[in-house]
Scaffold this motif. Structure first.
Motif, PDB file in Angstrom:
ATOM      1  N   GLY A 528     -66.575  39.699  -1.016  1.00 23.42           N
ATOM      2  CA  GLY A 528     -67.308  39.646  -2.279  1.00 23.42           C
ATOM      3  C   GLY A 528     -66.451  39.500  -3.531  1.00 23.42           C
ATOM      4  N   GLU A 529     -65.147  39.270  -3.371  1.00 31.97           N
ATOM      5  CA  GLU A 529     -64.269  39.223  -4.547  1.00 31.97           C
ATOM      6  C   GLU A 529     -64.305  37.843  -5.199  1.00 31.97           C
ATOM      7  OE1 GLU A 529     -59.859  40.944  -5.330  1.00 31.97           O
ATOM      8  OE2 GLU A 529     -59.937  39.326  -3.866  1.00 31.97           O
ATOM      9  N   PRO A 530     -64.661  37.774  -6.491  1.00 27.76           N
ATOM     10  CA  PRO A 530     -64.693  36.468  -7.140  1.00 27.76           C
ATOM     11  C   PRO A 530     -63.284  35.888  -7.338  1.00 27.76           C
ATOM     12  CG  PRO A 530     -65.576  38.191  -8.595  1.00 27.76           C
ATOM     13  CD  PRO A 530     -65.056  38.863  -7.371  1.00 27.76           C
ATOM     14  N   PHE A 531     -63.234  34.585  -7.503  1.00 24.79           N
ATOM     15  CA  PHE A 531     -61.970  33.860  -7.648  1.00 24.79           C
ATOM     16  C   PHE A 531     -61.037  34.514  -8.667  1.00 24.79           C
ATOM     17  CE2 PHE A 531     -59.488  30.554  -9.806  1.00 24.79           C
ATOM     18  CZ  PHE A 531     -58.801  30.003  -8.740  1.00 24.79           C
ATOM     19  N   ILE A 532     -61.598  34.775  -9.853  1.00 26.10           N
ATOM     20  CA  ILE A 532     -60.745  35.270 -10.938  1.00 26.10           C
ATOM     21  C   ILE A 532     -60.118  36.619 -10.587  1.00 26.10           C
ATOM     22  CG2 ILE A 532     -62.809  36.135 -12.166  1.00 26.10           C
ATOM     23  CD1 ILE A 532     -59.828  34.773 -14.007  1.00 26.10           C
ATOM     24  N   LYS A 533     -60.843  37.437  -9.835  1.00 30.74           N
ATOM     25  CA  LYS A 533     -60.309  38.753  -9.451  1.00 30.74           C
ATOM     26  C   LYS A 533     -59.203  38.603  -8.406  1.00 30.74           C
ATOM     27  CE  LYS A 533     -63.110  41.370 -11.879  1.00 30.74           C
ATOM     28  NZ  LYS A 533     -62.619  41.879 -13.134  1.00 30.74           N
ATOM     29  N   THR A 534     -59.380  37.642  -7.502  1.00 27.79           N
ATOM     30  CA  THR A 534     -58.336  37.419  -6.497  1.00 27.79           C
ATOM     31  C   THR A 534     -57.056  36.947  -7.184  1.00 27.79           C
ATOM     32  OG1 THR A 534     -60.062  36.793  -4.937  1.00 27.79           O
ATOM     33  CG2 THR A 534     -57.801  36.236  -4.324  1.00 27.79           C
ATOM     34  N   VAL A 535     -57.197  36.048  -8.150  1.00 27.04           N
ATOM     35  CA  VAL A 535     -56.015  35.583  -8.882  1.00 27.04           C
ATOM     36  C   VAL A 535     -55.326  36.776  -9.560  1.00 27.04           C
ATOM     37  CG1 VAL A 535     -55.170  34.098 -10.748  1.00 27.04           C
ATOM     38  CG2 VAL A 535     -57.021  33.301  -9.268  1.00 27.04           C
ATOM     39  N   ASP A 536     -56.128  37.639 -10.172  1.00 26.84           N
ATOM     40  CA  ASP A 536     -55.570  38.839 -10.817  1.00 26.84           C
ATOM     41  C   ASP A 536     -54.808  39.700  -9.821  1.00 26.84           C
ATOM     42  OD1 ASP A 536     -56.565  38.273 -13.256  1.00 26.84           O
ATOM     43  OD2 ASP A 536     -58.198  39.756 -13.216  1.00 26.84           O
ATOM     44  N   ARG A 537     -55.404  39.863  -8.666  1.00 27.51           N
ATOM     45  CA  ARG A 537     -54.846  40.805  -7.688  1.00 27.51           C
ATOM     46  C   ARG A 537     -53.575  40.281  -7.037  1.00 27.51           C
ATOM     47  NH1 ARG A 537     -55.736  41.193  -2.422  1.00 27.51           N
ATOM     48  NH2 ARG A 537     -57.532  39.790  -2.505  1.00 27.51           N
ATOM     49  N   ILE A 538     -53.607  39.001  -6.596  1.00 19.88           N
ATOM     50  CA  ILE A 538     -52.439  38.535  -5.828  1.00 19.88           C
ATOM     51  C   ILE A 538     -51.449  37.743  -6.685  1.00 19.88           C
ATOM     52  CG2 ILE A 538     -53.800  38.507  -3.691  1.00 19.88           C
ATOM     53  CD1 ILE A 538     -53.808  35.480  -3.771  1.00 19.88           C
ATOM     54  N   GLY A 539     -51.817  37.462  -7.935  1.00 20.82           N
ATOM     55  CA  GLY A 539     -50.881  36.723  -8.794  1.00 20.82           C
ATOM     56  C   GLY A 539     -50.888  35.238  -8.478  1.00 20.82           C
ATOM     57  N   ILE A 540     -50.174  34.448  -9.269  1.00 19.94           N
ATOM     58  CA  ILE A 540     -50.282  33.001  -9.080  1.00 19.94           C
ATOM     59  C   ILE A 540     -49.313  32.449  -8.037  1.00 19.94           C
ATOM     60  CG2 ILE A 540     -51.136  32.604 -11.425  1.00 19.94           C
ATOM     61  CD1 ILE A 540     -48.386  31.287 -11.944  1.00 19.94           C
ATOM     62  N   LYS A 541     -48.375  33.263  -7.587  1.00 25.69           N
ATOM     63  CA  LYS A 541     -47.335  32.756  -6.696  1.00 25.69           C
ATOM     64  C   LYS A 541     -47.878  32.063  -5.443  1.00 25.69           C
ATOM     65  CE  LYS A 541     -42.839  34.154  -4.973  1.00 25.69           C
ATOM     66  NZ  LYS A 541     -42.903  34.914  -3.724  1.00 25.69           N
ATOM     67  N   PRO A 542     -48.757  32.751  -4.670  1.00 18.17           N
ATOM     68  CA  PRO A 542     -49.245  32.066  -3.461  1.00 18.17           C
ATOM     69  C   PRO A 542     -49.992  30.767  -3.776  1.00 18.17           C
ATOM     70  CG  PRO A 542     -50.321  34.234  -3.750  1.00 18.17           C
ATOM     71  CD  PRO A 542     -49.262  34.133  -4.777  1.00 18.17           C
ATOM     72  N   PHE A 543     -50.682  30.720  -4.888  1.00 16.31           N
ATOM     73  CA  PHE A 543     -51.399  29.502  -5.274  1.00 16.31           C
ATOM     74  C   PHE A 543     -50.392  28.393  -5.582  1.00 16.31           C
ATOM     75  CE2 PHE A 543     -54.307  32.953  -6.343  1.00 16.31           C
ATOM     76  CZ  PHE A 543     -55.504  32.488  -5.839  1.00 16.31           C
ATOM     77  N   LYS A 544     -49.372  28.790  -6.293  1.00 13.02           N
ATOM     78  CA  LYS A 544     -48.363  27.821  -6.716  1.00 13.02           C
ATOM     79  C   LYS A 544     -47.647  27.228  -5.503  1.00 13.02           C
ATOM     80  CE  LYS A 544     -44.441  27.626  -9.861  1.00 13.02           C
ATOM     81  NZ  LYS A 544     -43.807  28.253 -11.015  1.00 13.02           N
ATOM     82  N   GLU A 545     -47.299  28.083  -4.555  1.00 12.11           N
ATOM     83  CA  GLU A 545     -46.591  27.599  -3.363  1.00 12.11           C
ATOM     84  C   GLU A 545     -47.444  26.581  -2.619  1.00 12.11           C
ATOM     85  OE1 GLU A 545     -43.993  31.661  -2.687  1.00 12.11           O
ATOM     86  OE2 GLU A 545     -45.676  31.211  -1.301  1.00 12.11           O
ATOM     87  N   ASN A 546     -48.701  26.913  -2.440  1.00 12.21           N
ATOM     88  CA  ASN A 546     -49.572  25.996  -1.701  1.00 12.21           C
ATOM     89  C   ASN A 546     -49.840  24.716  -2.474  1.00 12.21           C
ATOM     90  OD1 ASN A 546     -49.652  27.747   0.420  1.00 12.21           O
ATOM     91  ND2 ASN A 546     -51.562  28.724  -0.217  1.00 12.21           N
ATOM     92  N   ALA A 547     -49.936  24.832  -3.794  1.00 12.15           N
ATOM     93  CA  ALA A 547     -50.160  23.631  -4.606  1.00 12.15           C
ATOM     94  C   ALA A 547     -48.933  22.737  -4.570  1.00 12.15           C
ATOM     95  CB  ALA A 547     -50.486  24.021  -6.043  1.00 12.15           C
ATOM     96  N   ASN A 548     -47.773  23.339  -4.710  1.00 13.47           N
ATOM     97  CA  ASN A 548     -46.554  22.534  -4.729  1.00 13.47           C
ATOM     98  C   ASN A 548     -46.276  21.871  -3.391  1.00 13.47           C
ATOM     99  OD1 ASN A 548     -46.190  23.031  -7.396  1.00 13.47           O
ATOM    100  ND2 ASN A 548     -44.697  24.681  -7.115  1.00 13.47           N
ATOM    101  N   ALA A 549     -46.745  22.502  -2.331  1.00 11.08           N
ATOM    102  CA  ALA A 549     -46.543  21.911  -1.004  1.00 11.08           C
ATOM    103  C   ALA A 549     -47.184  20.526  -0.923  1.00 11.08           C
ATOM    104  CB  ALA A 549     -47.111  22.834   0.068  1.00 11.08           C
ATOM    105  N   ILE A 550     -48.233  20.294  -1.690  1.00 13.84           N
ATOM    106  CA  ILE A 550     -48.927  19.005  -1.668  1.00 13.84           C
ATOM    107  C   ILE A 550     -48.060  17.889  -2.225  1.00 13.84           C
ATOM    108  CG2 ILE A 550     -50.929  17.728  -2.582  1.00 13.84           C
ATOM    109  CD1 ILE A 550     -52.058  19.962  -1.103  1.00 13.84           C
ATOM    110  N   THR A 551     -47.328  18.195  -3.300  1.00 14.65           N
ATOM    111  CA  THR A 551     -46.591  17.116  -3.964  1.00 14.65           C
ATOM    112  C   THR A 551     -45.165  16.975  -3.457  1.00 14.65           C
ATOM    113  OG1 THR A 551     -46.299  18.713  -5.739  1.00 14.65           O
ATOM    114  CG2 THR A 551     -47.877  16.947  -6.113  1.00 14.65           C
ATOM    115  N   HIS A 552     -44.739  17.903  -2.596  1.00 17.10           N
ATOM    116  CA  HIS A 552     -43.348  17.815  -2.142  1.00 17.10           C
ATOM    117  C   HIS A 552     -43.227  17.216  -0.754  1.00 17.10           C
ATOM    118  CE1 HIS A 552     -42.364  21.043  -5.300  1.00 17.10           C
ATOM    119  NE2 HIS A 552     -42.216  19.824  -5.771  1.00 17.10           N
TER     120      HIS A 552
END
Ligand code: HEM
Ligand code: SF4
Lengths: 552, 145
Positions: A528-552
């Motif tokens: 039940g955790e909304p997107f914005i709360k998950t970003v708050d909780r885990i920080g942007i690092k995991p998102f960034k790693e997965n996003a960067n994996a696309i362009t590298h």
């Protein structure tokens, strides 16, 4: 809705004639280009990539059906048959002729509308909660106060040449649906411990190159002092705001430079001098303004209707729309209905003249002849009896205004970007198309829940990218369009500025990157955790790693 | 330089002195900054002395006793400058009753706002002046403030 007095009408009529004369003198070369610029801007006229652009004020987002028909008529007669609703609840026309603008303004004046101060370095259109007067969670109706501010700020002789533009938003509910914290001034109706209502005042919010959230300058201002307090803030800003550099000129820079305490001291000192002047709002005037915003003649027995229940049970598409695109109304048996201007077939906020006409008719038929605009670039019919919802929905489906995506990823805020705007670094409309094409599975969007995606074509932030849960900003990378992505922003009562994932991603990869971001969310979210709360909780690092994996 | 005082073209009885090292005889208008630096020297002047305020000036010293001056001028260097409007209001609020003159980039399309902030004299550059400029005062016949 507010109805003009003779004086209100005289003012807009005078203004039309004044501008007609200015336009003539400009065309006769009696006013130089540079001097005409601020004059036309104060009447809403920009010169853009292809043509002039005219921005028409919709004070605090309220429109009557008559006004909506006039907007449709203008789109048809003077433009290419459409208009664009903006994040400040105004409407823009992209193709008017400069010579026609005085006539357009005269048309507007005939329905109590204008384009006064919709651009230029002056006090702009005051905005508010699109659910004002109908939401169960509000303290009182904020619109009379908005109208008071509209009048005080209209053609204010002292504040027409401010260092920079100035935006005010008013809310009256603990839920902020007006993005008040990113306004130069945010006015919140609040209750104190004695149960009286007054105003909390924030100052210094704004986006652009250096985004800031507003800070509290007054915790509880007595209502009658609203205008004197605003005037004190404006005077201090007019005198002390920087004028040497455009990007340093907003009040947010001043407030942050000298600090909120020092700024407050100056405002208070000025306020003491004018507090008991004729800026004080007399009770009679407050009551006069309030009398224009009385509740409609609601059907007392509206909630006894049984058809809605049955329709919701038998028609799943209707049921979905009901859940996504309608909201609670304070009157039992009524709902607030959002009209999505985010169908996939048009740019966000765009609307055709036929749609405008049809909406005006629906408003007359079902919603006391009133329409509202929201800062997310959608429209609202605020007072729909539940027995009418099904018929209204069917009509909206035919009009392509019933996409059940309110609050979802594809309910994006998008500025016009490179296709129209001469300041843009990159296009936005094609990126929105790319996102719409990729994320067209509504069930997937519903599973993702509330996500606000905001996109601007450059750092000026007209598309509020800093306060999107996901924010996209166009950048120019050696002549190529690149896009910086931010996560974690919000314009709600818990407003925050997002954090950038990196320098930017190429245009053709944006949908892929978003997918990686959304997958990261789905993998990490708690029940039940909304997107914005998950970003708050885990920080942007995991998102960034997965996003960067696309362009590298 | 046509000078409008109370909406009519008037004779200018003041001599603007940019570099007040050698003062000419008669009534003079000098920069506020210079005046504040050498107030005593100016008090010896035989004619009357008026001051001209520029946007970066701090007008606090003027507000204490504005009616020392028969004329206060406020300079607008360009079309976007807006501090002069607030200066005018503050001076009138401080009780100033003399001539309040807008100088510099004074054009027809700001006359109405200037008047409503308290200006009653307008020094309009020749290249901007048209004889029908006075009509600008009445373009907007009603106001809220
Ligand atoms: C196409 C013509 C447009 C131009 C040239 C333009 C230009 C600008 C500029 C230069 C700024 C930054 C101002 C500053 O920080 O001082 C700005 C801010 C803003 N614009 Fe636009 N804009 C345009 C269209 C729009 C549209 C279509 C919208 C609504 C969708 C919009 C909404 C805003 C908002 C809300 C801000 C304020 C952000 C803030 O608080 O800093 N603008 N615009
Ligand atoms: S954000 Fe940039 S590109 Fe978009 S409308 Fe504003 S100025 Fe233009």
């Amino acid at each position: 809705m507010y109805q003009y007095t003779e004086k209100d009408q005289q003012l807009v009529n005078d203004r039309v004639e004044q501008y007609r004369d200015q336009t003539h003198r400009y065309l006769d070369k009696k006013i130089p280009e540079d001097d005409f610029r601020p004059l036309r801007l104060m009447n809403g006229l920009y010169i853009q990539r292809h043509a002039p652009m005219l921005r028409v004020a919709i004070p605090y987002g309220m429109l009557s059906s008559t006004q909506m028909r006039k907007l449709a008529h203008i789109a048809r007669t003077y433009d290419k048959g459409y208009g664009h609703f903006t994040t400040r609840t105004n409407i823009q026309y992209n193709w008017p002729q400069l010579e026609d603008v005085p006539d357009i303004l005269a048309e507007l004046a005939s329905v109590q509308m204008h384009a006064i101060q919709t651009s230029g370095n002056c006090i702009r259109n005051t905005t508010t909660d699109p659910l004002a007067g109908v939401t169960p969670d509000e303290i009182e109706d904020p619109r009379p106060w908005c109208e008071a501010i509209r009048q005080w700020s209209t053609l204010h002789p002292e504040f027409a040449y401010l260092p920079r533009k100035f935006k005010i938003a008013v809310t009256a509910s603990p839920i902020d649906r007006a993005a008040s914290q990113i306004h130069d001034i945010g006015v919140h109706l609040v209750k104190n411990s004695a149960g009286e209502t007054g105003f909390e005042i924030l100052v210094g919010g704004g986006l652009g190159r250096t985004p800031h959230l507003g800070q509290q300058i007054h915790p509880f201002l007595e209502k009658k002092h609203l205008l004197s307090y605003l005037e004190a803030i404006l005077r201090v800003y007019n005198l002390l705001g920087r004028r040497d550099k455009k990007y340093m000129a907003r009040i947010k820079i001043l407030v942050n430079k000298i600090g909120i305490e020092a700024f407050k001291e100056k405002v208070e000192a000025e306020w003491q001098a004018i507090k008991n002047s004729d800026l004080e709002l007399p009770n009679a005037e407050i009551e006069r303004l309030q009398s224009h915003f009385q509740p409609h003649a609601y059907q007392a027995r509206a909630s006894e209707d049984l058809t809605l229940e049955a329709q919701l049970n038998t028609d799943p598409a209707f049921n979905t729309w009901y859940k996504k695109n309608t909201a609670e109304h304070k009157q039992p048996g009524y709902r607030v209905v959002y009209l999505s201007l985010k169908s996939f077939s048009r740019p966000a906020g765009d609307i055709s003249d036929q749609q405008m006409e049809a909406i005006a008719d629906l408003a007359d038929q079902y919603s006391f002849g009133e329409i509202r605009a929201t800062f997310n670039q959608n429209l609202v019919l605020a007072d729909i009896e539940q027995k009418d919802l099904y018929a209204l929905w069917k009509a909206l489906v035919t009009l392509d205004l019933a996409k059940p995506n309110i609050g979802t990823l594809t309910d994006m805020i998008v500025c016009p970007g490179y296709d129209f705007c001469s300041l843009a670094d990159a296009s936005t409309l094609d990126i929105a198309d790319q996102i719409n094409a990729r994320f067209d599975d509504l069930d997937y969007l519903y599973d993702l829940g509330d996500i606000h995606l905001n996109m601007s074509g450059c750092l000026n932030a007209c598309g509020h990218h800093h306060t999107g849960h996901i924010g996209i900003m166009g950048v120019d990378n050696k002549g190529e369009f690149y896009y910086q992505i931010r996560l974690g922003g919000s314009a709600s009562e818990e407003a925050k500025l997002g954090t950038a994932l990196g320098r930017g991603y190429p245009a053709d990869k944006i949908a892929d990157i978003l997918e990686a971001i959304l997958n990261t969310y789905v993998e990490n979210r708690l029940e039940g955790e909304p997107f914005i709360k998950t970003v708050d909780r885990i920080g942007i690092k995991p998102f960034k790693e997965n996003a960067n994996a696309i362009t590298h | 330089m046509p000078l409008l005082i109370n909406r009519t073209v008037a004779e200018d009885n003041w001599l603007t002195v940019d570099k007040p090292t050698e003062l000419p005889a008669g009534n003079i208008l000098v920069p506020l900054e210079d005046y504040l630096e050498a107030t005593e020297a100016f008090s010896a002047h035989s004619g009357k002395v008026a001051v001209e305020v520029t946007p970066d000036d701090d007008i606090t010293p003027l507000l204490a006793e504005p009616n020392r001056f028969e004329l206060i001028a406020i300079h607008f260097p360009d079309f976007s400058e807006g501090r002069g409007f607030s200066f005018a209001r503050l001076l009138r609020r401080a009780g100033y009753t003399g001539q309040l003159r807008a100088t510099g980039y004074v054009t027809r399309d700001r006359l109405g706002y200037m008047q409503r902030c308290g200006f009653n004299a307008f020094d309009i550059p020749d290249e901007h002046y048209q004889t029908d400029d006075v009509q600008a005062f009445d373009e907007i016949t009603v106001h809220y403030q």
